[in-house]
Design an enzyme around this catalytic site. Structure first.
Site, PDB file in Angstrom:
ATOM      1  CG  LEU A 120       6.390  -4.689  -4.895  1.00 34.55           C
ATOM      2  CD1 LEU A 120       5.188  -5.083  -5.754  1.00 34.55           C
ATOM      3  CD2 LEU A 120       6.641  -3.198  -4.989  1.00 34.55           C
ATOM      4  CG  ASP A 121       5.916  -2.279   2.018  1.00 36.42           C
ATOM      5  OD1 ASP A 121       7.117  -2.575   2.103  1.00 36.42           O
ATOM      6  OD2 ASP A 121       5.463  -1.148   2.283  1.00 36.42           O
ATOM      7  NE  ARG A 122       1.728  -9.195   5.570  1.00 37.11           N
ATOM      8  CZ  ARG A 122       0.429  -9.178   5.866  1.00 37.11           C
ATOM      9  NH1 ARG A 122      -0.423  -9.949   5.199  1.00 37.11           N
ATOM     10  NH2 ARG A 122      -0.026  -8.390   6.818  1.00 37.11           N
ATOM     11  CB  THR A 124       2.605  -2.681  -1.797  1.00 35.53           C
ATOM     12  OG1 THR A 124       2.704  -1.780  -0.697  1.00 35.53           O
ATOM     13  CG2 THR A 124       2.604  -1.899  -3.098  1.00 35.53           C
TER      14      THR A 124
END
Length: 276
Positions: A120-122, A124
């Protein structure tokens, strides 16, 4: 984290490490903190051929502590599923090492072989799956690589779109190394997202691919940039210790058939971070 592996160009190891990585790497040689593939300590006089590898531990950068826990949703012999908070990277990259979900969970759960099955994106938050043992890692990672894991996100946007929803967004997304934003370009689509309106500025996003920043790019392309997004549509300067405006995007649900038992497994985030 394990040591960094460095592939050598060949010659005096001390000289090469100093040239490539500076005095700090050279000091590690003098301190006996660099070893070869057989575990032998590299000395200031060691010479190795091109293609040989040496191993050393990187110095950790000073990092801003992310002041949020990582709730565990499930833990068994094969997997750990967590509810990742905003602002915490999935795994080490760039200036984020100790303050990543992987490193913090390896330490807190005492699981040295823990590895993410996806990312997951940082910025998100939400459901994130890790494998516990090396032997099962490939089977779970394959679920995501082949699109067999079903992921549903919730997002909030204050934007207004002229596109009728629900809609499926197709586009070609690329992310260049060193560039903050991913971009859409002409060509064969490689990213697909189903976007549904839930009312009151809330949207359900179902990605069928997993390109970097895909959901954020697709929402911005519809005129619906996700609230508090510092990259799309414009890059904003946000201090590393500013946790006041989390991205209104949560990986809400993850479902898949377990590759070992065939059981349908479903995990739901407890985060309410997309706002009221």
């Amino acid at each position: 984290m394990g040591p960094a592996r460095v592939r050598l160009r060949g010659g005096a190891v001390l000289v090469e490490l100093a040239d490539r990585f500076g005095d700090g790497a050279a000091e590690k040689v003098f301190a006996g903190e660099v070893v070869d593939a057989d575990g032998a300590v590299i000395t200031p006089s060691t010479v190795l051929p091109p293609g040989a590898h040496v191993y050393l531990y990187r110095e950790l950068p000073d990092e801003v502590v992310v002041p949020y826990p990582i709730p565990v949703l499930c833990r068994d012999d094969n997997i750990v599923v967590v509810d990742k908070p905003h602002f915490l990277a999935t795994m080490p990259r760039g200036g984020h090492v100790a303050q990543t979900a992987l490193v913090r969970l390896r330490r807190s759960l005492d699981l040295p072989e823990l590895s993410p099955a996806h990312r997951l994106d940082r910025l998100t938050a939400g459901v994130l799956l890790f494998t516990v043992r090396r032997e099962v890692r490939g089977a779970y990672q394959t679920l995501f690589a082949r699109g067999l894991a079903r992921k549903t996100y919730l997002a909030r946007s204050s934007g207004v779109t002229s596109v009728a929803l629900p809609t499926v967004v197709h586009s070609r997304i690329i992310k260049q190394r060193g560039q903050l934003q991913a971009i859409e370009e002409p060509g064969e689509p490689n990213a697909e997202t189903l976007v549904e309106a839930l009312g009151d500025g809330c949207y359900r996003l179902s990605p069928r691919t997993g390109r970097t920043h895909q959901l954020r790019v697709h929402m911005a392309s519809l005129g619906l940039p996700i609230d508090n997004d510092p990259l799309y549509p414009r890059v904003l300067d946000v201090a590393a210790d500013d946790f006041s405006a989390p991205l209104r995007l949560v990986a809400h649900r993850l479902e898949f058939e377990d590759p070992f038992t065939g059981e349908l497994r479903s995990f739901v985030s407890r985060s309410g971070a997309i706002g009221p």
